[in-house]
Design a protein around this motif. Sequence first.
Motif, PDB file in Angstrom:
ATOM      1  N   LEU A 175       7.521 -22.969 -23.200  1.00  0.00           N
ATOM      2  CA  LEU A 175       6.952 -22.610 -24.504  1.00  0.00           C
ATOM      3  C   LEU A 175       7.950 -21.774 -25.292  1.00  0.00           C
ATOM      4  O   LEU A 175       7.765 -20.566 -25.495  1.00  0.00           O
ATOM      5  N   THR A 176       9.025 -22.416 -25.714  1.00  0.00           N
ATOM      6  CA  THR A 176      10.092 -21.731 -26.432  1.00  0.00           C
ATOM      7  C   THR A 176       9.543 -21.006 -27.660  1.00  0.00           C
ATOM      8  O   THR A 176       8.737 -21.561 -28.400  1.00  0.00           O
ATOM      9  N   GLY A 177       9.981 -19.764 -27.818  1.00  0.00           N
ATOM     10  CA  GLY A 177       9.562 -19.009 -29.000  1.00  0.00           C
ATOM     11  C   GLY A 177       9.248 -17.568 -28.659  1.00  0.00           C
ATOM     12  O   GLY A 177       9.431 -17.123 -27.532  1.00  0.00           O
ATOM     13  N   GLU A 178       8.794 -16.830 -29.699  1.00  0.00           N
ATOM     14  CA  GLU A 178       8.422 -15.432 -29.502  1.00  0.00           C
ATOM     15  C   GLU A 178       6.923 -15.345 -29.317  1.00  0.00           C
ATOM     16  O   GLU A 178       6.165 -15.931 -30.073  1.00  0.00           O
ATOM     17  N   HIS A 179       6.513 -14.617 -28.296  1.00  0.00           N
ATOM     18  CA  HIS A 179       5.093 -14.513 -27.997  1.00  0.00           C
ATOM     19  C   HIS A 179       4.701 -13.052 -27.847  1.00  0.00           C
ATOM     20  O   HIS A 179       5.525 -12.215 -27.497  1.00  0.00           O
ATOM     21  N   PHE A 180       3.431 -12.774 -28.105  1.00  0.00           N
ATOM     22  CA  PHE A 180       2.848 -11.479 -27.768  1.00  0.00           C
ATOM     23  C   PHE A 180       1.980 -11.775 -26.553  1.00  0.00           C
ATOM     24  O   PHE A 180       0.930 -12.397 -26.669  1.00  0.00           O
ATOM     25  N   MET A 181       2.441 -11.365 -25.391  1.00  0.00           N
ATOM     26  CA  MET A 181       1.901 -11.947 -24.161  1.00  0.00           C
ATOM     27  C   MET A 181       1.768 -10.896 -23.066  1.00  0.00           C
ATOM     28  O   MET A 181       2.582  -9.981 -22.978  1.00  0.00           O
ATOM     29  N   SER A 182       0.748 -11.043 -22.226  1.00  0.00           N
ATOM     30  CA  SER A 182       0.591 -10.112 -21.106  1.00  0.00           C
ATOM     31  C   SER A 182       1.601 -10.463 -20.008  1.00  0.00           C
ATOM     32  O   SER A 182       2.100 -11.594 -19.938  1.00  0.00           O
ATOM     33  N   GLY A 183       1.857  -9.491 -19.161  1.00  0.00           N
ATOM     34  CA  GLY A 183       2.800  -9.700 -18.064  1.00  0.00           C
ATOM     35  C   GLY A 183       2.352 -10.828 -17.145  1.00  0.00           C
ATOM     36  O   GLY A 183       3.168 -11.644 -16.715  1.00  0.00           O
ATOM     37  N   ASP A 184       1.061 -10.878 -16.849  1.00  0.00           N
ATOM     38  CA  ASP A 184       0.558 -11.935 -15.978  1.00  0.00           C
ATOM     39  C   ASP A 184       0.808 -13.315 -16.593  1.00  0.00           C
ATOM     40  O   ASP A 184       1.248 -14.242 -15.918  1.00  0.00           O
ATOM     41  N   HIS A 185       0.511 -13.441 -17.874  1.00  0.00           N
ATOM     42  CA  HIS A 185       0.737 -14.735 -18.526  1.00  0.00           C
ATOM     43  C   HIS A 185       2.222 -15.061 -18.602  1.00  0.00           C
ATOM     44  O   HIS A 185       2.625 -16.218 -18.424  1.00  0.00           O
ATOM     45  N   ALA A 186       3.030 -14.045 -18.838  1.00  0.00           N
ATOM     46  CA  ALA A 186       4.479 -14.272 -18.901  1.00  0.00           C
ATOM     47  C   ALA A 186       4.998 -14.739 -17.542  1.00  0.00           C
ATOM     48  O   ALA A 186       5.904 -15.574 -17.453  1.00  0.00           O
TER      49      ALA A 186
END
Lengths: 287, 100, 384
Positions: C8-19
Amino acid sequence: MNRSASSTTDVVDKQSHPMSDLLRMDRMPHIWCSGCGLGTTLTCFIMAVRESGIDEKKIAVVSGIGCSGRVAGYINLDSFHTTHGRAIPFATGLALANPELRVVVYSGDGDLVAIGGNHFIHAARRNMDILVICVNNFNYGMTGGQAGPTTPVSARATTAPYGNYEYPFNIPYLSIASGATYVARWTALHMRRLKNSIAEALPKKGFRVIEIICPCPTAFARRNRLGTGLDLMKYYHDNSIIKHGADPREADIGMTGKIIVGKFLDIERPTFRDFLVENVWPKIGRK
Amino acid sequence: MKLWRKPLDADTVKVPRGRIYIIKDQCKGCGFCVQYCPRNVLELSQEFNKKGYHPPVAAREEDCVSCGLCELICPEFAIYAELVEEEKQKDSQETQKAEV
Amino acid sequence: MAEDRRVLTGEHFMSGDHACAEGGLAAGCSFFAGYPITPSTEIAERMSERLPEVGGMFIQMEDELGSMNAILGAAWGGWKSMTCTSGPGFSLMMENLGLGIVLETPTVLVNIQRGGPSTGLPTLPGQADMMQARWGSHGDYEIIALAPNSPQEIFDLTVRAFNLAEEFRTPVLVMSDECVGHMTEKVVIPPKDELEITPRRYTKKKPGEYLPFDFGEDEIPEMVTAGDGYRIHITGLTHDRRGYPVINAEAQDWMVRHLINKILKNKHRIIQLEEINLSDAEVVLVSYGISSRVAHRAMDLAREDGIKAGMLRLITVWPFCDEKIRELAERVKAFVTVEMNMGQVALEVERCACGKAGTYLVPHAGGEVHNPDDIYQVIKEAAK
């Protein structure tokens, strides 16, 4: 081949055995005791593999721990000897990652329905594509004959010196109640029927269980004064009743009395993979 | 008095003949093959193998019909039978005669 | 569809678990087996949604014993696989982590650490599984364990964990914690072609020539997949190069030394450290995971007060950076280990410092991160 002729019997090298291509003959003789039926069950399995016509390369055998667990080390197929009780979850990963494989779990009663009991019932519930061959010798043979999940009431074992005071599992009943789609039981003496049963179950899908009642002369029979392996084979001969489609609730095994054998169940039900492919994948546009 | 009759084709149907092969040092002397051979061909021998067991011997090999039961029941992968071809049968009989 | 959804190339606002889940997918993971346990459950949840999209398979097992085994089976079935867990689940996985090590199976196990022992603090952080990661399965072995300190880093290190697993044909641990797992930050996922992905080292040998535990100078055996016609036998028993069980002291010595040498001989390819202000440091903070972010603050406080503090952040915790600590011990006054446990990695620092520098510990039983002031007080003490 070294077939030095003699007048009555040809004494030959082990590589000449007709099953030597499916056995790791460099590891023979195996560790199983004189009079143990495990080798016989393995012969039936090998003959069933041949009869099924399935590409041998595409059959994988996974075993747990115990005498039966050593099957993986003797069969010349892709074979995995895992930890105690964990053959089924290992096989689950193997079968899901490589659907071309026919995955067979070949293990013992203690491994599959005691320490591995939870994996057994859940793989059955999911209807995972695994053929389970459960060799039942009524005790933990390799560790010296302790009572196990199939030890009949009142039988003696090293951890039941006054006689076993727990009720045993009835494996066909447990399998059917948990969701297995093919369930049969034979003894090590029913070689041809056992071979046919394995050959029939091998190409099928879903969670299939074949229980094999097997003599353990060194640990179980000795402690219970049941005689030699041969005496046990004679007992199976005299006391087995072939009853296809029998009610599994009637298939309990005691220290005396009849042993109901035969094919208890043979049905079709969507497997874990079938369900995923048919019901989940279309939702996300996957084929 | 005989209680059975001879089948009409008894003269034309050939009883198959088998030859038994024993991997002596792999035997553990359980006796399964001796007990269950339907033609009672085998006996446990008096000799000891490498492991100290008495392997079987084909005491009445001429009765073997190569049904394969010994191979199937043997837990040690130590015995098997092969069907003897008719010509070979003849050959071996001749050889035996010659030896005699 | 499938493969274009993998990275999922791009910038995300994401939790550590999801990352972490995205890291696994980007690295080529196609199989996940797990059992729900806080605070790692979100990894499993994301995998259950994402894996079917990319042609993979998710299965929720009956327990962690089953999960660990299923990922080993899947690895031998030809897929890259992973699982995640926390707390008591990590204990259950120890049995078959050992199997993975002995079968030399590439796979990834993520531990989002919470407070223990036992059920402990399901929703709060801890770092008290570090020694369990090192020694938790019975017997002698070496393990690779990575400790990320941000959602971005858990993405990066999960990718790296898969790469190391394939490179060294061994299970690799990602030892994160509840804070990192539940923290939401910016995560940048690079384009697919910019990701470095190590493919499985399949053998070029033919069936009959290949031995599943044969290796050369680097001690790393090559892999095959069940069904390829190699008719392999592999066992958790002590075995030889063929995979056949051999039950004697000689075979044990050969196998155990190999499992250890495989990691130790290649330490330079595994160990990754971050060095901050070390050139003039008199007091060196040693930390990892979420604790390193608090330690960083304490280091800044010390610098503001004129204390020459630096930090060695362990990105790879196991194998341990013995040489680096020894080298620093020659020239610094003291080490201050900051970790959310009562002293685990601190023992390693003490061992390697060998009395040549002072060793201090800022312990914390878990449940919340350190207070930077507490760390600063120890730095002041160490600088005296």
